[in-house]
Motif scaffolding. Structure first.
Motif, mmCIF file in Angstrom:
data_model
loop_
_atom_site.group_PDB
_atom_site.id
_atom_site.type_symbol
_atom_site.label_atom_id
_atom_site.label_comp_id
_atom_site.label_asym_id
_atom_site.label_seq_id
_atom_site.Cartn_x
_atom_site.Cartn_y
_atom_site.Cartn_z
ATOM 1 N N TYR A 533 55.072 47.748 24.833
ATOM 2 C CA TYR A 533 54.199 47.445 25.957
ATOM 3 C C TYR A 533 54.937 47.775 27.261
ATOM 4 O O TYR A 533 56.141 47.612 27.394
ATOM 5 N N ASP A 534 54.167 48.311 28.210
ATOM 6 C CA ASP A 534 54.690 48.668 29.536
ATOM 7 C C ASP A 534 55.950 49.512 29.415
ATOM 8 O O ASP A 534 56.931 49.301 30.146
ATOM 9 N N SER A 535 55.917 50.478 28.514
ATOM 10 C CA SER A 535 57.100 51.298 28.242
ATOM 11 C C SER A 535 56.686 52.732 27.973
ATOM 12 O O SER A 535 55.600 53.000 27.449
ATOM 13 N N SER A 536 57.558 53.654 28.314
ATOM 14 C CA SER A 536 57.328 55.063 28.031
ATOM 15 C C SER A 536 58.644 55.670 27.559
ATOM 16 O O SER A 536 59.619 55.762 28.325
ATOM 17 N N ASN A 537 58.670 56.083 26.280
ATOM 18 C CA ASN A 537 59.908 56.555 25.680
ATOM 19 C C ASN A 537 59.661 57.846 24.908
ATOM 20 O O ASN A 537 58.520 58.249 24.676
ATOM 21 N N THR A 538 60.716 58.502 24.494
ATOM 22 C CA THR A 538 60.654 59.744 23.734
ATOM 23 C C THR A 538 60.939 59.438 22.275
ATOM 24 O O THR A 538 61.923 58.744 21.966
ATOM 25 N N TRP A 539 60.107 60.021 21.361
ATOM 26 C CA TRP A 539 60.199 59.678 19.942
ATOM 27 C C TRP A 539 60.528 60.886 19.076
ATOM 28 O O TRP A 539 60.159 60.943 17.917
ATOM 29 N N ASP A 540 61.267 61.847 19.625
ATOM 30 C CA ASP A 540 61.752 62.976 18.831
ATOM 31 C C ASP A 540 63.016 63.509 19.470
ATOM 32 O O ASP A 540 63.423 63.081 20.547
ATOM 33 N N ASP A 541 63.639 64.484 18.775
ATOM 34 C CA ASP A 541 64.937 64.992 19.210
ATOM 35 C C ASP A 541 64.845 66.178 20.143
ATOM 36 O O ASP A 541 65.865 66.771 20.509
ATOM 37 N N GLY A 542 63.618 66.572 20.507
ATOM 38 C CA GLY A 542 63.450 67.742 21.360
ATOM 39 C C GLY A 542 63.414 69.041 20.597
ATOM 40 O O GLY A 542 63.199 70.106 21.193
ATOM 41 N N PHE A 543 63.612 68.993 19.280
ATOM 42 C CA PHE A 543 63.562 70.189 18.426
ATOM 43 C C PHE A 543 62.539 70.020 17.316
ATOM 44 O O PHE A 543 62.651 70.655 16.266
ATOM 45 N N GLY A 544 61.584 69.151 17.533
ATOM 46 C CA GLY A 544 60.477 69.049 16.600
ATOM 47 C C GLY A 544 60.673 68.094 15.443
ATOM 48 O O GLY A 544 59.967 68.191 14.438
ATOM 49 N N GLU A 545 61.604 67.153 15.544
ATOM 50 C CA GLU A 545 61.769 66.153 14.507
ATOM 51 C C GLU A 545 61.789 64.759 15.140
ATOM 52 O O GLU A 545 62.520 64.506 16.104
ATOM 53 N N GLY A 546 60.969 63.863 14.568
ATOM 54 C CA GLY A 546 60.868 62.509 15.090
ATOM 55 C C GLY A 546 61.541 61.506 14.184
ATOM 56 O O GLY A 546 62.728 61.621 13.878
ATOM 57 N N ASN A 547 60.785 60.513 13.696
ATOM 58 C CA ASN A 547 61.317 59.432 12.888
ATOM 59 C C ASN A 547 60.543 59.342 11.573
ATOM 60 O O ASN A 547 59.390 59.786 11.464
ATOM 61 N N TYR A 548 61.185 58.759 10.584
ATOM 62 C CA TYR A 548 60.493 58.471 9.328
ATOM 63 C C TYR A 548 59.859 57.089 9.426
ATOM 64 O O TYR A 548 60.531 56.097 9.719
ATOM 65 N N TRP A 549 58.540 57.037 9.182
ATOM 66 C CA TRP A 549 57.782 55.789 9.187
ATOM 67 C C TRP A 549 57.225 55.584 7.783
ATOM 68 O O TRP A 549 56.515 56.452 7.260
ATOM 69 N N SER A 550 57.505 54.445 7.199
ATOM 70 C CA SER A 550 57.069 54.227 5.815
ATOM 71 C C SER A 550 55.543 54.202 5.683
ATOM 72 O O SER A 550 55.012 54.449 4.592
ATOM 73 N N ASP A 551 54.823 53.931 6.762
ATOM 74 C CA ASP A 551 53.364 53.838 6.689
ATOM 75 C C ASP A 551 52.668 55.118 7.148
ATOM 76 O O ASP A 551 51.442 55.146 7.308
ATOM 77 N N TYR A 552 53.418 56.207 7.362
ATOM 78 C CA TYR A 552 52.770 57.465 7.759
ATOM 79 C C TYR A 552 52.159 58.127 6.523
ATOM 80 O O TYR A 552 52.851 58.413 5.535
ATOM 81 N N ASN A 553 50.845 58.404 6.579
ATOM 82 C CA ASN A 553 50.122 58.986 5.447
ATOM 83 C C ASN A 553 49.525 60.347 5.780
ATOM 84 O O ASN A 553 48.611 60.806 5.101
ATOM 85 N N GLY A 554 50.022 60.977 6.833
ATOM 86 C CA GLY A 554 49.525 62.292 7.202
ATOM 87 C C GLY A 554 50.042 63.376 6.265
ATOM 88 O O GLY A 554 50.737 63.115 5.278
ATOM 89 N N VAL A 555 49.688 64.613 6.593
ATOM 90 C CA VAL A 555 49.983 65.766 5.734
ATOM 91 C C VAL A 555 50.968 66.691 6.435
ATOM 92 O O VAL A 555 50.836 66.965 7.630
#
Length: 635
Positions: A533-555
């Motif tokens: 909340y009330d925050s703005s952050n970066t969620w990747d390394d700048g080279f196209g890789e972010g984080n592993y989320w156990s609940d991500y069900n995308g393709v």
């Protein structure tokens, strides 16, 4: 290391012999005349007040002024204060004490820039200082009873005074205190539940005094050794003082109810071994003393178990420090000491460093401290390694305004805070096991610290808590089974990479009022992954890789390990990873391969150049004028 169970019996035996001594009561004159506090400023004022008060004498050596027979309450002012006099005077047969004020703020008798005074047969009690002299010389303090003050007799920046045959009882911080003073004569004083304390920044403030065996602490002689090389103290002293001594052994002594049990100044290469020091203001104190060995001692119920000021390269090893205010305290630029394998139990603070650098604090057991287990204040480049700290009421390991320290391989459990990094920077916190605290690692007003490879588990509030902190690097930590995995509040420009944030009850990440932080390659597996909340952050390394989320069900449509649908995940991550990244070293494999390829290519180029250099070259043909030409005759 010895265990606690063996200590209490020893200490009980040590203290049992003082019953008769401690019942001594001061002598008192039967009747006094009440009088307001007296303030005298200069010889002329002394003469004026003597005439007004009817004090006998004229201030000469043969006929000194005499102030006597008074009872003075020091609740609102120093009882008798005399400044800048050279006349001769005697203060005698008076009682000067604090009877009405709750706190002892004033002195019984205070002399400043005074010579030729004598204080005798007075009872002085319940003041800040009983008798205090500053910048004063050639005074005599004799046959007084001085009790229950913060300090009994204090001489500061003074010289050539006589302190003789006084009785000093239960003065909290010292019976006789010599601060930056020289050539003092201390004889025949009886001290009960207090002793002598020397403090001074030059050698002569330690080794210029006459303190003989006629002084006693709790019925035992004071051993004041100066300029001594070798030898051992074998008898039964009430207090030991070494000044400018080396290679002295202090062994198997029992010293209790003194100001400082063993007091050492400007001394080196001494051994303090197997002693019991208890119920002192300080058990063992070193000032400007180096390369000493303090081993296998028991310090019980002192304000400070072992304290060092301006002292370097000492070994403090395998001591038992029980129920002291501070178990071990290093002050004032005490550097390169080794504090190893000690037990500190039931202290306010187990090990405390202030303004001290390059020390090693290793394999100590610290339990049940009222405040912090290990505390670094304004200290740099210390190593805090493999200590076991538990059940403190505040932090197991704490830093305040401390830089470039290494805190590694410690086991920390059941504290209010595991590691508390306050207003500190550029510290390395590595491979610690931190469990069952309120907060595991807590950064407050901290910057540029590296938090790496720690296990933070089962902490009541958060595994890692970062408030109002900047540019810290949190990497490859295991944060699991806490209420909150990582709690970030009011903090900016921190980097979180390759952390495993697992099975935290309330949420994995709780982020508020925090901007410009970077999160990538973290493994996040919690029932509630993220509250932001009330925050703005970066969620990747700048080279196209972010984080592993156990609940991500995308393709992952292109098989590159990065999800391509249902973006951004959790509303923040546009490049969610589809498999776990165990640690940061995986991402370094391509770079390692590239480095190997560059090394091989360099070797090949060098070999080619060497081969070309060794290949034979053709000899240039001779010119036509030099081939098969006949010799021309000479004319």
């Amino acid at each position: 290391m010895r265990r606690i169970g063996h200590l209490i019996v020893i200490l009980a035996v040590v203290g049992s012999g003082f019953g008769g001594l401690l019942t001594i009561t001061p002598e008192q004159v039967s009747a006094y005349t009440p009088h307001d506090p007296i303030f005298i400023d200069g010889d002329d004022d002394f003469a004026t007040q003597a005439a007004s008060e009817g004090w006998p004498g004229d201030g000469t050596e043969g006929n000194p002024y005499i102030i006597e027979g008074y009872e003075i309450d020091t609740a609102s002012a120093n009882g008798i204060e005399i400044n800048s006099t050279r006349v001769h005077f005697i203060i005698r047969d008076s009682r000067i004490f604090n009877i009405t004020a709750e706190y002892n703020l004033f002195d019984g008798i205070f002399l400043q820039n005074v010579t030729n005074g004598k204080i005798t047969n007075c009872t002085i009690e319940n003041n800040s200082f009983g008798i205090s002299a500053y910048l004063s010389s050639r005074n005599t303090i004799i046959n007084n009873t001085i009790l229950n003050n913060y300090e009994g007799i204090s001489l500061s920046a003074s010289n050539n005074n006589n302190i003789t045959t006084n009785k000093l009882y239960s003065n909290s911080y010292g019976g006789i205190y010599l601060s930056n003073s020289v050539d003092e004569n201390i004889t025949g004083n009886i001290m009960i539940k207090n002793g002598i304390f020397i403090w001074g920044s030059s050698l002569e403030t330690w080794n210029s005094h006459n303190i003989d065996l006629s002084n006693t602490v709790n019925g035992k002689p004071v051993y004041y050794w100066k300029n001594q090389i070798g030898e051992s103290i074998l008898s039964d002293p009430g207090q030991i003082i070494l000044a400018n001594c080396s290679s002295v052994k202090i062994e198997n002594q029992n010293i209790s109810y003194s100001t400082v049990g063993i007091l050492i100044g400007f001394s080196s290469n001494n051994k303090i071994i197997n002693n019991n020091v208890s119920e002192n203001w300080c058990g063992i104190y070193l000032y400007s003393s180096h390369n000493n060995n303090i081993t296998n001692n028991t310090a019980y119920a002192n304000n400070y178990g072992i304290q060092l000021d301006f002292s370097h390269r000492n070994i403090i090893e395998d001591n038992n420090l029980i129920e002291n205010g501070y178990g071990i305290r290093l002050n004032s630029d005490s550097n390169e000491n080794n504090i190893v394998d000690n037990l500190a139990y039931l202290s306010i603070c187990g090990i405390f460093l202030s303004g001290s650098n390059n020390n090693n604090i290793t394999r100590n057991e610290i339990h049940s401290s009222d405040r912090n287990g290990i505390e670094l204040h304004f200290s740099r480049q210390n190593n805090v390694i493999a200590n076991n700290v538990s059940h403190t009421n505040r932090a197991a390991i704490s830093t305040l305004c401390s830089y470039n320290n290494i805190i590694t391989d410690n086991a920390v459990s059941n504290n209010d805070m595991g590691l508390y990094i306050d207003s500190s920077k550029e510290n390395r916190i590595i491979s610690n096991t931190i469990s069952n605290n309120d907060s595991g690692i807590y950064l407050y007003l901290a910057s540029n610290n590296n938090i790496t490879d720690n296990n933070c588990s089962s902490n009541t509030h958060a595994g890692i808590k970062i408030w109002t902190s900047y540019t810290n690097h949190i990497t490859n930590n295991n944060v699991y089974n806490n209420n909150i995995g990582i709690d970030l509040h009011g903090s900016h420009t921190n980097t979180f990479t390759y952390n495993t944030i697992l099975s935290n009850k309330y949420c994995g990440l709780n982020i508020g009022y925090s901007d410009r932080n970077i999160f990538h390659h973290n493994n996040i597996n919690n029932q509630n992954q993220l509250y932001q909340y009330d925050s703005s952050n970066t969620w990747d390394d700048g080279f196209g890789e972010g984080n592993y989320w156990s609940d991500y069900n995308g393709v992952d449509k292109d098989g590159d390990g990065v999800g391509d649908t249902d973006l951004p995940h959790q509303g923040v991550d546009y490049y969610p990873l589809t498999d776990r990244r165990e640690d940061k070293e995986e991402s370094s494999v391509p770079w390692i391969l590239l480095l190997i390829w560059l090394v091989v290519l360099t070797i090949i180029i060098i070999l080619i150049l060497l081969i070309r250099k060794r290949k034979p070259t053709k000899t240039p043909p001779e010119s036509e004028s030099q081939i098969n030409l006949p010799i021309q005759p000479k004319f």
